[in-house]
Design a protein around this motif. Structure first.
Motif, PDB file in Angstrom:
ATOM      1  N   ARG A  46       9.858  25.206  36.762  1.00  0.00           N
ATOM      2  CA  ARG A  46       9.895  24.616  38.091  1.00  0.00           C
ATOM      3  C   ARG A  46      11.207  23.887  38.373  1.00  0.00           C
ATOM      4  NH1 ARG A  46       5.392  21.020  39.574  1.00  0.00           N
ATOM      5  NH2 ARG A  46       5.976  21.654  41.683  1.00  0.00           N
ATOM      6  N   LEU A  84       7.440  35.007  39.519  1.00  0.00           N
ATOM      7  CA  LEU A  84       8.802  34.572  39.827  1.00  0.00           C
ATOM      8  C   LEU A  84       9.553  34.140  38.579  1.00  0.00           C
ATOM      9  CD1 LEU A  84       8.016  32.443  43.021  1.00  0.00           C
ATOM     10  CD2 LEU A  84       8.700  34.854  42.892  1.00  0.00           C
ATOM     11  N   ASP A 122       4.330  33.752  43.441  1.00  0.00           N
ATOM     12  CA  ASP A 122       4.249  33.503  44.872  1.00  0.00           C
ATOM     13  C   ASP A 122       2.828  33.791  45.336  1.00  0.00           C
ATOM     14  OD1 ASP A 122       4.027  36.265  44.967  1.00  0.00           O
ATOM     15  OD2 ASP A 122       5.932  36.608  45.965  1.00  0.00           O
ATOM     16  N   SER A 127       5.967  32.064  52.572  1.00  0.00           N
ATOM     17  CA  SER A 127       6.919  32.285  51.481  1.00  0.00           C
ATOM     18  C   SER A 127       6.966  31.124  50.498  1.00  0.00           C
ATOM     19  CB  SER A 127       8.318  32.532  52.060  1.00  0.00           C
ATOM     20  OG  SER A 127       8.724  31.440  52.878  1.00  0.00           O
ATOM     21  N   GLY A 128       6.482  29.953  50.933  1.00  0.00           N
ATOM     22  CA  GLY A 128       6.504  28.795  50.048  1.00  0.00           C
ATOM     23  C   GLY A 128       5.279  28.634  49.178  1.00  0.00           C
ATOM     24  N   ASP A 144      13.877  25.455  38.355  1.00  0.00           N
ATOM     25  CA  ASP A 144      14.574  26.463  39.149  1.00  0.00           C
ATOM     26  C   ASP A 144      14.200  26.263  40.616  1.00  0.00           C
ATOM     27  OD1 ASP A 144      15.046  28.947  40.604  1.00  0.00           O
ATOM     28  OD2 ASP A 144      15.347  29.894  38.656  1.00  0.00           O
ATOM     29  N   PRO A 145      15.185  26.193  41.522  1.00  0.00           N
ATOM     30  CA  PRO A 145      14.877  25.956  42.939  1.00  0.00           C
ATOM     31  C   PRO A 145      13.893  26.956  43.535  1.00  0.00           C
ATOM     32  CG  PRO A 145      17.221  25.693  42.542  1.00  0.00           C
ATOM     33  CD  PRO A 145      16.639  26.213  41.271  1.00  0.00           C
ATOM     34  N   SER A 146      13.893  28.198  43.053  1.00  0.00           N
ATOM     35  CA  SER A 146      12.980  29.200  43.606  1.00  0.00           C
ATOM     36  C   SER A 146      11.530  28.937  43.218  1.00  0.00           C
ATOM     37  CB  SER A 146      13.379  30.603  43.139  1.00  0.00           C
ATOM     38  OG  SER A 146      13.155  30.764  41.755  1.00  0.00           O
ATOM     39  N   MET A 147      11.313  28.065  42.228  1.00  0.00           N
ATOM     40  CA  MET A 147       9.957  27.782  41.764  1.00  0.00           C
ATOM     41  C   MET A 147       9.596  26.308  41.893  1.00  0.00           C
ATOM     42  SD  MET A 147       9.811  30.275  38.422  1.00  0.00           S
ATOM     43  CE  MET A 147      11.565  30.281  38.070  1.00  0.00           C
ATOM     44  N   SER A 148      10.456  25.539  42.533  1.00  0.00           N
ATOM     45  CA  SER A 148      10.191  24.117  42.699  1.00  0.00           C
ATOM     46  C   SER A 148       9.321  23.889  43.928  1.00  0.00           C
ATOM     47  CB  SER A 148      11.511  23.349  42.834  1.00  0.00           C
ATOM     48  OG  SER A 148      12.216  23.794  43.980  1.00  0.00           O
ATOM     49  N   ARG A 181       3.013  28.738  46.112  1.00  0.00           N
ATOM     50  CA  ARG A 181       3.311  28.819  44.685  1.00  0.00           C
ATOM     51  C   ARG A 181       2.059  28.527  43.870  1.00  0.00           C
ATOM     52  NH1 ARG A 181       6.916  30.987  46.588  1.00  0.00           N
ATOM     53  NH2 ARG A 181       9.152  30.606  46.410  1.00  0.00           N
TER      54      ARG A 181
END
Length: 394
Positions: free
Chosen positions: A129, A101, A95, A75-76, A131-135, A78
């Motif tokens: 990046r 994302l 992802d 899931s991590g 954004d926490p979901s894309m960091s 990127r």
């Protein structure tokens, strides 16, 4: 540079690509295409998990026996995608399955040069990046640019519409900033990869992707892979000569396809002929110059001059494509780029010319369609480019 984890063998690489393209799979679902014993498959999946490339996704529904474990990409994972056009920049983070994302776009003139343009692209990527979901760690970045590229070196080579970019080390510059592997290709190949991943060509092994925008180019896909030629210049159809004494092209030659049917050429012609069109005259008075978008708007309003110009562009594009279709015999032709805004009048003319001038055997079952990916095509393709690299044997 931090080197991303990579598969250790061809079996692991194929597992990663299957999970990318098909989504989470149970071990029993993976067993058939992989043609591995249950124990060998388990070993390879365990190694990929140890490398941080896949993770467990629970258990599959019972089919009467023991429930099979589900494997999915980590899931991590990127990937960064940067699609640089002649007049715009699109960036995205995806992802592992190449789902977008987040995406940002802005106008940008490629003629500002590599330092300014790449700085803007990296700034946009930095905003995403945040954004926490894309960091977190990037596993790789794919980049598309609107000109010929030495794929091996990761740099543009004598690009006609990119002054100051000749042999600029794009790959090295971005890799240094992002600290991850980077691949660079021309924007047309990137769009072809996007169509393979998420567009009309998802299940087509041999097809042509024609980008008709400020410039014109063709992505050639053979047996599911991009054909770049010996030096990376395959598909540069924008500079095929249509006539010997035509308008001067950006490449310095006369009579090129791009000088007749490229977006910049059409905008110049529309400006020169605007006095014959009340619609274009009004737009020109308001803005001081015309664009291909103005031509599309005029055609949509029924302006005869605009409709005629778009049909002429379609005739030129169709003429070039007819030869390519007879030579290559593709299973699909996809038209992408800014000129798709011309819609059905352009597509109808291209189809008419190709079906009339190409051999019946080549066109008997040949769809010619407009891309439906819009601005997502380039960033999905750029992510596909780098994921193909990361999901291969180091």
């Amino acid at each position: 540079m931090r080197i991303a984890a990579r598969p250790e063998n061809a079996h692991q690489a194929r597992i990663l690509r299957l999970l990318r393209d098909r989504g989470p799979q149970s071990r029993s679902e993976l067993g058939q295409p992989m043609e591995l014993s249950r124990s060998k498959l388990a070993v390879e999946l365990d190694r990929l998990a140890a490398l941080g490339l896949i993770e467990a996704g629970g258990l599959a529904a019972s089919s009467g026996g023991r429930r099979s474990a589900i494997a999915m990409l980590a899931s991590g994972l990127r990937f960064a995608a940067i699609d640089i056009g002649a007049t715009s920049i699109d960036v995205a983070v995806t992802d592992g399955e190449l789902r977008v994302l987040g995406q940002l776009s802005e106008p940008c003139d490629i003629r500002q040069g590599p330092a300014a343009v790449l700085e803007r692209a990296l700034d946009l990527l930095g905003k995403l990046r945040a954004d926490p979901s894309m960091s977190g760690r990037l596993h790789g970045a794919g980049v598309g640019v609107p000109g010929p590229v030495s794929f091996r070196e990761g740099m543009p080579v004598a690009p006609p519409i990119m002054p100051g970019w000749h042999r600029f080390p794009v790959r090295e510059a971005i890799a240094q900033e992002l600290g991850c592997p980077v691949l660079v290709d021309n924007d047309v190949n990137i769009l072809a990869l996007g169509e393979m991943q998420a567009g009309s060509a998802h299940s087509v092994a041999d097809f042509l992707l024609v980008k008709a925008g400020t410039g014109i180019g063709c992505g050639i896909v053979v047996d599911g892979g991009i054909y770049r030629g010996v030096s990376g210049s395959a598909g540069d159809i924008g500079h095929l000569r249509i006539t010997d004494d035509g308008p001067v092209c950006a490449c310095g030659n006369s009579g090129c396809l791009e000088a007749y049917a490229g977006g910049a050429a059409l905008a110049r012609e529309a400006t020169a002929r605007a006095a014959r069109s009340p619609f274009l005259t009004e737009r020109l008075a308001a803005a001081g110059a015309l664009t291909a978008t103005d031509l599309a708007d005029a055609a949509a309003a029924g302006d005869p001059l605009a409709v005629a110009m778009i049909r002429d562009a379609g005739t030129h594009l169709g003429t070039a494509l007819a030869g390519l279709v007879s030579f290559f015999n593709p299973g699909l032709v996809v038209i992408a780029g800014g000129l798709t805004g011309f819609g059905h009048p352009l597509l109808a003319e291209i189809r008419s010319v190709v079906y009339r001038r190409s051999s019946p055997l080549a066109t008997g079952n040949l769809p010619i369609v407009l891309s439906e990916l819009a601005e997502l095509g380039g960033v999905i393709g750029a992510a596909r480019l780098i994921s193909d690299h990361i999901f291969s044997v180091a």
